[in-house]
Design a protein around this motif. Structure first.
Motif, PDB file in Angstrom:
ATOM      1  N   GLU A  54       0.836  -1.205   0.000  1.00 21.49           N
ATOM      2  CA  GLU A  54       0.000   0.000   0.000  1.00 21.49           C
ATOM      3  C   GLU A  54       0.870   1.254   0.000  1.00 21.49           C
ATOM      4  O   GLU A  54       2.064   1.210   0.328  1.00 21.49           O
ATOM      5  CB  GLU A  54      -0.916  -0.001   1.226  1.00 21.49           C
ATOM      6  N   GLU A  55       0.250   2.364  -0.361  1.00 19.19           N
ATOM      7  CA  GLU A  55       0.982   3.628  -0.440  1.00 19.19           C
ATOM      8  C   GLU A  55       1.200   4.204   0.959  1.00 19.19           C
ATOM      9  O   GLU A  55       0.259   4.306   1.749  1.00 19.19           O
ATOM     10  CB  GLU A  55       0.212   4.626  -1.295  1.00 19.19           C
ATOM     11  N   PRO A  56       2.441   4.578   1.305  1.00 16.75           N
ATOM     12  CA  PRO A  56       2.698   5.142   2.631  1.00 16.75           C
ATOM     13  C   PRO A  56       2.092   6.527   2.785  1.00 16.75           C
ATOM     14  O   PRO A  56       1.782   7.203   1.805  1.00 16.75           O
ATOM     15  CB  PRO A  56       4.227   5.195   2.695  1.00 16.75           C
ATOM     16  N   VAL A  57       1.946   6.940   4.031  1.00 16.19           N
ATOM     17  CA  VAL A  57       1.412   8.262   4.344  1.00 16.19           C
ATOM     18  C   VAL A  57       2.514   9.297   4.151  1.00 16.19           C
ATOM     19  O   VAL A  57       3.633   9.147   4.663  1.00 16.19           O
ATOM     20  CB  VAL A  57       0.899   8.321   5.799  1.00 16.19           C
ATOM     21  N   VAL A  58       2.206  10.349   3.406  1.00 17.05           N
ATOM     22  CA  VAL A  58       3.163  11.427   3.186  1.00 17.05           C
ATOM     23  C   VAL A  58       3.067  12.427   4.342  1.00 17.05           C
ATOM     24  O   VAL A  58       1.978  12.886   4.678  1.00 17.05           O
ATOM     25  CB  VAL A  58       2.891  12.143   1.848  1.00 17.05           C
ATOM     26  N   PHE A  59       4.215  12.720   4.964  1.00 11.24           N
ATOM     27  CA  PHE A  59       4.251  13.734   6.014  1.00 11.24           C
ATOM     28  C   PHE A  59       5.600  14.433   5.979  1.00 11.24           C
ATOM     29  O   PHE A  59       6.602  13.866   5.548  1.00 11.24           O
ATOM     30  CB  PHE A  59       3.978  13.129   7.398  1.00 11.24           C
ATOM     31  N   ASP A  60       5.621  15.681   6.440  1.00  3.48           N
ATOM     32  CA  ASP A  60       6.847  16.481   6.438  1.00  3.48           C
ATOM     33  C   ASP A  60       7.699  16.162   7.657  1.00  3.48           C
ATOM     34  O   ASP A  60       7.195  15.999   8.769  1.00  3.48           O
ATOM     35  CB  ASP A  60       6.512  17.979   6.457  1.00  3.48           C
ATOM     36  N   HIS A  61       9.002  16.105   7.446  1.00  2.12           N
ATOM     37  CA  HIS A  61       9.945  15.967   8.559  1.00  2.12           C
ATOM     38  C   HIS A  61      11.343  16.244   8.013  1.00  2.12           C
ATOM     39  O   HIS A  61      11.608  16.124   6.824  1.00  2.12           O
ATOM     40  CB  HIS A  61       9.892  14.557   9.169  1.00  2.12           C
ATOM     41  N   ASP A  62      12.224  16.641   8.915  1.00  2.00           N
ATOM     42  CA  ASP A  62      13.601  16.878   8.510  1.00  2.00           C
ATOM     43  C   ASP A  62      14.542  16.609   9.674  1.00  2.00           C
ATOM     44  O   ASP A  62      15.032  15.504   9.851  1.00  2.00           O
ATOM     45  CB  ASP A  62      13.775  18.293   7.964  1.00  2.00           C
ATOM     46  N   CYS A  63      14.733  17.607  10.548  1.00  3.65           N
ATOM     47  CA  CYS A  63      15.755  17.477  11.597  1.00  3.65           C
ATOM     48  C   CYS A  63      15.367  16.490  12.691  1.00  3.65           C
ATOM     49  O   CYS A  63      16.212  15.838  13.278  1.00  3.65           O
ATOM     50  CB  CYS A  63      16.056  18.839  12.210  1.00  3.65           C
ATOM     51  N   ARG A  64      14.082  16.392  12.988  1.00  2.00           N
ATOM     52  CA  ARG A  64      13.567  15.572  14.085  1.00  2.00           C
ATOM     53  C   ARG A  64      14.211  15.954  15.421  1.00  2.00           C
ATOM     54  O   ARG A  64      14.381  15.114  16.302  1.00  2.00           O
ATOM     55  CB  ARG A  64      13.747  14.076  13.792  1.00  2.00           C
ATOM     56  N   GLU A  65      14.542  17.215  15.561  1.00  2.00           N
ATOM     57  CA  GLU A  65      15.126  17.729  16.796  1.00  2.00           C
ATOM     58  C   GLU A  65      14.444  19.003  17.279  1.00  2.00           C
ATOM     59  O   GLU A  65      14.975  19.728  18.102  1.00  2.00           O
ATOM     60  CB  GLU A  65      16.623  17.987  16.601  1.00  2.00           C
ATOM     61  N   GLY A  66      13.262  19.298  16.745  1.00  2.00           N
ATOM     62  CA  GLY A  66      12.509  20.468  17.184  1.00  2.00           C
ATOM     63  C   GLY A  66      13.043  21.783  16.682  1.00  2.00           C
ATOM     64  O   GLY A  66      12.781  22.832  17.281  1.00  2.00           O
ATOM     65  N   ILE A  67      13.788  21.748  15.566  1.00  2.00           N
ATOM     66  CA  ILE A  67      14.428  22.962  15.074  1.00  2.00           C
ATOM     67  C   ILE A  67      13.872  23.414  13.726  1.00  2.00           C
ATOM     68  O   ILE A  67      13.657  24.604  13.496  1.00  2.00           O
ATOM     69  CB  ILE A  67      15.952  22.748  14.954  1.00  2.00           C
ATOM     70  N   CYS A  68      13.620  22.468  12.823  1.00  2.00           N
ATOM     71  CA  CYS A  68      13.301  22.840  11.438  1.00  2.00           C
ATOM     72  C   CYS A  68      11.865  23.308  11.249  1.00  2.00           C
ATOM     73  O   CYS A  68      11.567  24.049  10.309  1.00  2.00           O
ATOM     74  CB  CYS A  68      13.599  21.679  10.501  1.00  2.00           C
ATOM     75  N   GLY A  69      10.932  22.877  12.084  1.00  2.00           N
ATOM     76  CA  GLY A  69       9.542  23.292  11.954  1.00  2.00           C
ATOM     77  C   GLY A  69       8.765  22.574  10.876  1.00  2.00           C
ATOM     78  O   GLY A  69       7.674  22.996  10.494  1.00  2.00           O
ATOM     79  N   MET A  70       9.294  21.470  10.373  1.00  2.00           N
ATOM     80  CA  MET A  70       8.643  20.772   9.263  1.00  2.00           C
ATOM     81  C   MET A  70       7.501  19.856   9.707  1.00  2.00           C
ATOM     82  O   MET A  70       6.562  19.609   8.941  1.00  2.00           O
ATOM     83  CB  MET A  70       9.680  19.934   8.503  1.00  2.00           C
ATOM     84  N   CYS A  71       7.571  19.315  10.925  1.00  2.00           N
ATOM     85  CA  CYS A  71       6.662  18.229  11.328  1.00  2.00           C
ATOM     86  C   CYS A  71       5.265  18.750  11.664  1.00  2.00           C
ATOM     87  O   CYS A  71       4.846  18.788  12.810  1.00  2.00           O
ATOM     88  CB  CYS A  71       7.252  17.446  12.490  1.00  2.00           C
TER      89      CYS A  71
END
Length: 256
Positions: A54-71
């Motif tokens: 199945e197709e995975p869920v698309v979500f934003d993420h980058d640093c995963r350290e609370g800095i980039c604001g992507m999540c």
């Protein structure tokens, strides 16, 4: 709080793009460790979906350290979830209980069109910054920092405003999808420093005009933006922006 592994039901928003209708889709997860971050839990979900073809869920993420604001996830009715002063990547599954149902949606704003699933286009923020979030400096050797004394209270306030990571939680939580907290933080971080004075009033006019052009709504004055901001950006920045905007208007009228 849970100390053992958890079984969860996720209701995740799935949407192909901004032109199509979306819907919440149910997923069952088992054996989720309370020590996982919320995004790691989504990694498990996507791995399961891929293994099933199945197709995975698309979500934003980058640093995963609370800095980039992507999540940018709207979790059970709150941006970034139930904890204060954290981003989604800093939220851990121990904040939930075994058997919980968790509803996950994208940011909801006309100025943040859905790209796919939980990912939205936040380039409107980039255009607001480009319209005035800069200063003019001479090229060449850097000026000695000690030649520009800045009172500590002003320096601290500028630093606190500059802590804004542009995640868009303020827009997502505002019933009018206002970007006032974000824009005022970006204006304040320069307005409070001597380097930002030459463009101060032109900056506030340009950035507010671009904010309006992007389709963000008016401020509701409820303070929900400050309450949900993962970096605790203060409403004082909105008051400062409004004062500067009024001063800029008076200055331009006097020059006529």
């Amino acid at each position: 709080m849970s100390t053992g592994n958890m079984n969860l039901t996720l209701k995740v928003w799935r949407q192909k793009n901004s032109k199509t209708k979306g819907a919440l889709v149910d997923y069952k997860l088992s054996g989720i460790s309370p020590d996982m971050s919320f995004l790691e839990m989504f990694d498990v979900l996507n791995e399961d979906l891929i293994n099933k073809g199945e197709e995975p869920v698309v979500f934003d993420h980058d640093c995963r350290e609370g800095i980039c604001g992507m999540c940018s996830m709207f979790i059970n009715g709150r941006p970034h979830g139930p904890k204060d002063l954290v981003t989604t990547c800093q939220l851990h599954m121990r904040s939930f209980k075994d058997g919980d149902t968790i509803v996950v949606e994208p940011w909801r704003a006309a100025a943040f069109p859905v790209v796919k699933d939980l990912a939205v286009d936040r380039s409107a923020f980039d255009r607001v910054i480009a319209s005035g979030g800069f200063i003019s400096v001479n090229t060449g050797n850097a000026q000695d920092a000690n030649s520009l004394p800045i009172p500590k209270l002003q320096a601290d306030a500028a630093f606190e405003a500059a802590a804004c990571i542009g995640c868009g939680a303020c827009v997502a939580t505002c019933k009018n999808a206002s970007a006032m907290l974000f824009v005022s933080a970006k204006i304040s971080q320069l307005a409070l420093l001597p380097q930002g004075q030459p463009e101060r009033y032109r900056r506030v006019q340009s950035m507010v005009a671009q904010m309006d052009a992007e389709g963000f709504g008016n401020c509701t004055n409820t303070g929900a933006c400050e309450a949900e901001c993962p970096k605790g950006i203060s409403l004082e920045n909105i008051a400062r922006m409004n004062r500067d905007f009024a001063s800029a208007k008076f200055a331009s009228e006097e020059s006529l």
